[in-house]
Design a protein around this motif. Structure first.
Motif, PDB file in Angstrom:
ATOM      1  N   PRO A 209     -31.551  64.570  11.986  1.00  0.00           N
ATOM      2  CA  PRO A 209     -30.341  63.663  11.749  1.00  0.00           C
ATOM      3  C   PRO A 209     -29.201  64.573  11.288  1.00  0.00           C
ATOM      4  O   PRO A 209     -29.282  65.737  10.660  1.00  0.00           O
ATOM      5  CB  PRO A 209     -30.622  62.833  10.646  1.00  0.00           C
ATOM      6  N   THR A 210     -27.940  64.550  12.028  1.00  0.00           N
ATOM      7  CA  THR A 210     -26.958  65.323  11.652  1.00  0.00           C
ATOM      8  C   THR A 210     -25.712  64.399  11.615  1.00  0.00           C
ATOM      9  O   THR A 210     -25.382  63.490  12.115  1.00  0.00           O
ATOM     10  CB  THR A 210     -26.426  66.128  12.622  1.00  0.00           C
ATOM     11  N   ILE A 211     -24.945  64.288  10.428  1.00  0.00           N
ATOM     12  CA  ILE A 211     -23.720  63.420   9.991  1.00  0.00           C
ATOM     13  C   ILE A 211     -22.518  64.566  10.145  1.00  0.00           C
ATOM     14  O   ILE A 211     -22.453  65.412   9.185  1.00  0.00           O
ATOM     15  CB  ILE A 211     -23.883  62.601   8.793  1.00  0.00           C
ATOM     16  N   LEU A 212     -21.646  64.343  10.706  1.00  0.00           N
ATOM     17  CA  LEU A 212     -20.234  65.238  10.803  1.00  0.00           C
ATOM     18  C   LEU A 212     -19.388  64.346  10.400  1.00  0.00           C
ATOM     19  O   LEU A 212     -18.780  63.554  10.823  1.00  0.00           O
ATOM     20  CB  LEU A 212     -20.213  65.558  12.301  1.00  0.00           C
ATOM     21  N   ASN A 213     -18.553  64.753   9.367  1.00  0.00           N
ATOM     22  CA  ASN A 213     -17.088  64.595   9.080  1.00  0.00           C
ATOM     23  C   ASN A 213     -16.095  65.185   9.882  1.00  0.00           C
ATOM     24  O   ASN A 213     -15.928  66.321   9.452  1.00  0.00           O
ATOM     25  CB  ASN A 213     -16.834  64.637   7.580  1.00  0.00           C
ATOM     26  N   GLN A 214     -15.644  64.506  10.842  1.00  0.00           N
ATOM     27  CA  GLN A 214     -14.948  65.419  11.997  1.00  0.00           C
ATOM     28  C   GLN A 214     -13.615  65.858  11.320  1.00  0.00           C
ATOM     29  O   GLN A 214     -13.129  66.908  11.523  1.00  0.00           O
ATOM     30  CB  GLN A 214     -14.664  64.839  13.238  1.00  0.00           C
ATOM     31  N   THR A 215     -13.195  64.872  10.393  1.00  0.00           N
ATOM     32  CA  THR A 215     -11.749  65.101   9.961  1.00  0.00           C
ATOM     33  C   THR A 215     -11.646  66.298   8.961  1.00  0.00           C
ATOM     34  O   THR A 215     -10.728  67.148   8.902  1.00  0.00           O
ATOM     35  CB  THR A 215     -11.435  63.799   8.932  1.00  0.00           C
ATOM     36  N   ALA A 216     -12.929  66.381   8.097  1.00  0.00           N
ATOM     37  CA  ALA A 216     -12.898  67.516   7.182  1.00  0.00           C
ATOM     38  C   ALA A 216     -13.852  68.708   7.619  1.00  0.00           C
ATOM     39  O   ALA A 216     -13.937  69.654   6.886  1.00  0.00           O
ATOM     40  CB  ALA A 216     -13.512  67.116   5.786  1.00  0.00           C
ATOM     41  N   SER A 217     -14.055  68.720   8.813  1.00  0.00           N
ATOM     42  CA  SER A 217     -15.006  69.696   9.447  1.00  0.00           C
ATOM     43  C   SER A 217     -16.306  70.010   8.607  1.00  0.00           C
ATOM     44  O   SER A 217     -16.635  71.192   8.254  1.00  0.00           O
ATOM     45  CB  SER A 217     -14.336  71.009   9.520  1.00  0.00           C
ATOM     46  N   LEU A 218     -17.129  69.109   8.101  1.00  0.00           N
ATOM     47  CA  LEU A 218     -18.154  69.156   7.337  1.00  0.00           C
ATOM     48  C   LEU A 218     -19.443  68.551   8.067  1.00  0.00           C
ATOM     49  O   LEU A 218     -19.411  67.353   8.351  1.00  0.00           O
ATOM     50  CB  LEU A 218     -17.946  68.399   5.927  1.00  0.00           C
ATOM     51  N   THR A 219     -20.585  69.445   7.825  1.00  0.00           N
ATOM     52  CA  THR A 219     -21.770  68.872   8.764  1.00  0.00           C
ATOM     53  C   THR A 219     -22.751  68.815   7.695  1.00  0.00           C
ATOM     54  O   THR A 219     -22.973  69.719   6.707  1.00  0.00           O
ATOM     55  CB  THR A 219     -22.239  69.806   9.933  1.00  0.00           C
ATOM     56  N   LEU A 220     -23.456  67.510   7.448  1.00  0.00           N
ATOM     57  CA  LEU A 220     -24.603  67.645   6.826  1.00  0.00           C
ATOM     58  C   LEU A 220     -25.810  67.117   7.898  1.00  0.00           C
ATOM     59  O   LEU A 220     -25.805  66.407   8.322  1.00  0.00           O
ATOM     60  CB  LEU A 220     -24.510  66.293   5.856  1.00  0.00           C
ATOM     61  N   ALA A 221     -26.885  68.218   7.683  1.00  0.00           N
ATOM     62  CA  ALA A 221     -27.931  68.033   8.665  1.00  0.00           C
ATOM     63  C   ALA A 221     -29.343  68.517   8.053  1.00  0.00           C
ATOM     64  O   ALA A 221     -29.263  69.264   7.139  1.00  0.00           O
ATOM     65  CB  ALA A 221     -27.477  69.113  10.078  1.00  0.00           C
ATOM     66  N   PHE A 222     -30.309  67.703   8.607  1.00  0.00           N
ATOM     67  CA  PHE A 222     -31.542  68.061   8.259  1.00  0.00           C
ATOM     68  C   PHE A 222     -32.512  68.523   9.316  1.00  0.00           C
ATOM     69  O   PHE A 222     -32.552  67.522  10.189  1.00  0.00           O
ATOM     70  CB  PHE A 222     -32.015  66.611   7.353  1.00  0.00           C
ATOM     71  N   THR A 223     -33.382  69.252   9.176  1.00  0.00           N
ATOM     72  CA  THR A 223     -34.365  69.540  10.082  1.00  0.00           C
ATOM     73  C   THR A 223     -35.743  68.739   9.624  1.00  0.00           C
ATOM     74  O   THR A 223     -36.486  69.476   8.656  1.00  0.00           O
ATOM     75  CB  THR A 223     -34.862  71.194   9.992  1.00  0.00           C
ATOM     76  N   ILE A 224     -35.915  67.509   9.910  1.00  0.00           N
ATOM     77  CA  ILE A 224     -36.995  66.696   9.509  1.00  0.00           C
ATOM     78  C   ILE A 224     -37.228  65.708  10.488  1.00  0.00           C
ATOM     79  O   ILE A 224     -36.433  65.214  11.302  1.00  0.00           O
ATOM     80  CB  ILE A 224     -36.510  65.923   8.067  1.00  0.00           C
ATOM     81  N   VAL A 225     -38.512  65.114  10.571  1.00  0.00           N
ATOM     82  CA  VAL A 225     -38.873  63.963  11.305  1.00  0.00           C
ATOM     83  C   VAL A 225     -39.278  62.671  10.373  1.00  0.00           C
ATOM     84  O   VAL A 225     -39.969  62.975   9.417  1.00  0.00           O
ATOM     85  CB  VAL A 225     -40.126  64.228  12.023  1.00  0.00           C
ATOM     86  N   LEU A 226     -38.306  61.642  10.189  1.00  0.00           N
ATOM     87  CA  LEU A 226     -38.436  60.364   9.541  1.00  0.00           C
ATOM     88  C   LEU A 226     -39.172  59.326  10.340  1.00  0.00           C
ATOM     89  O   LEU A 226     -38.865  59.065  11.366  1.00  0.00           O
ATOM     90  CB  LEU A 226     -37.061  60.026   9.136  1.00  0.00           C
ATOM     91  N   GLY A 227     -40.190  58.911   9.793  1.00  0.00           N
ATOM     92  CA  GLY A 227     -41.116  57.844  10.229  1.00  0.00           C
ATOM     93  C   GLY A 227     -40.380  56.637  10.178  1.00  0.00           C
ATOM     94  O   GLY A 227     -39.314  56.464   9.746  1.00  0.00           O
ATOM     95  N   SER A 228     -40.818  55.414  10.713  1.00  0.00           N
ATOM     96  CA  SER A 228     -40.179  54.496  11.129  1.00  0.00           C
ATOM     97  C   SER A 228     -39.899  53.674   9.843  1.00  0.00           C
ATOM     98  O   SER A 228     -39.022  52.862   9.457  1.00  0.00           O
ATOM     99  CB  SER A 228     -40.919  53.562  11.985  1.00  0.00           C
ATOM    100  N   SER A 229     -40.780  53.962   8.522  1.00  0.00           N
ATOM    101  CA  SER A 229     -40.549  53.140   7.615  1.00  0.00           C
ATOM    102  C   SER A 229     -39.897  54.005   6.440  1.00  0.00           C
ATOM    103  O   SER A 229     -39.803  53.613   5.247  1.00  0.00           O
ATOM    104  CB  SER A 229     -41.930  52.687   6.943  1.00  0.00           C
ATOM    105  N   GLU A 230     -39.462  55.402   6.838  1.00  0.00           N
ATOM    106  CA  GLU A 230     -38.805  55.998   6.014  1.00  0.00           C
ATOM    107  C   GLU A 230     -37.391  56.027   5.932  1.00  0.00           C
ATOM    108  O   GLU A 230     -36.655  55.628   7.138  1.00  0.00           O
ATOM    109  CB  GLU A 230     -39.373  57.527   6.277  1.00  0.00           C
TER     110      GLU A 230
END
Length: 153
Positions: free
Chosen positions: A69-90
């Motif tokens: 998952p990657t969340i990008l604040n386009q206005t502030a040019s900030l990226t929050l990203a994780f190299t992870i696999v989340l299961g359906s209940s996680e």
């Protein structure tokens, strides 16, 4: 009640000692009592408005199943990203104020992607922030941002 011993000089014998207490606030911001929630769907952008006069640090909830998952604040040019696999209940809870990433009580800061800013640097600046969410697979359950407008007096 907190009980502290006050250090005394050896020659102290009469009078009332003078005591000083320093209380340090780790966060000088004041927050609106109302919590705002913005839900981001995979591949889309949305506006997250911080009505305060300074940046605020949201709680980011990433719902599985999803991969990277990657969340990008386009206005502030900030990226929050994780190299992870989340299961359906996680759910990965990222507290950007505390700088933590947890699934339940298990720390997942090791999954922070190299292209990401540290969680405590990922903020919503004052005003309107255009924020987007993407995942390399899955991601239909989206991401939720919870935050309060922040103010400095």
């Amino acid at each position: 009640m907190i009980d502290y011993d006050v250090p005394m000089d050896d020659d102290y014998s009469v009078g009332i000692p003078s005591v000083s207490v320093l209380i340090a606030c780790s966060d000088a911001r004041k927050y609106n009592r109302t919590t705002t929630s913005v839900v981001l769907t995979n591949g889309a952008s949305s506006a997250a408005t911080n009505g305060g006069n300074v940046s605020t640090s949201p709680l980011v909830r990433i719902f599985g199943p999803c991969t990277n998952p990657t969340i990008l604040n386009q206005t502030a040019s900030l990226t929050l990203a994780f190299t992870i696999v989340l299961g359906s209940s996680e759910r990965l809870d990222v507290d950007t104020n505390a700088g933590t990433a947890l699934i339940g009580s298990v720390d997942y800061m090791h999954a922070l992607a190299a292209l990401s800013v540290p969680p405590e640097d990922w903020v919503l600046i004052k005003g309107v922030n255009i924020v987007s969410y993407s995942a390399s697979s899955g991601g239909a359950n989206g991401v939720e941002l919870q935050y309060q407008a922040a103010y400095l007096a």
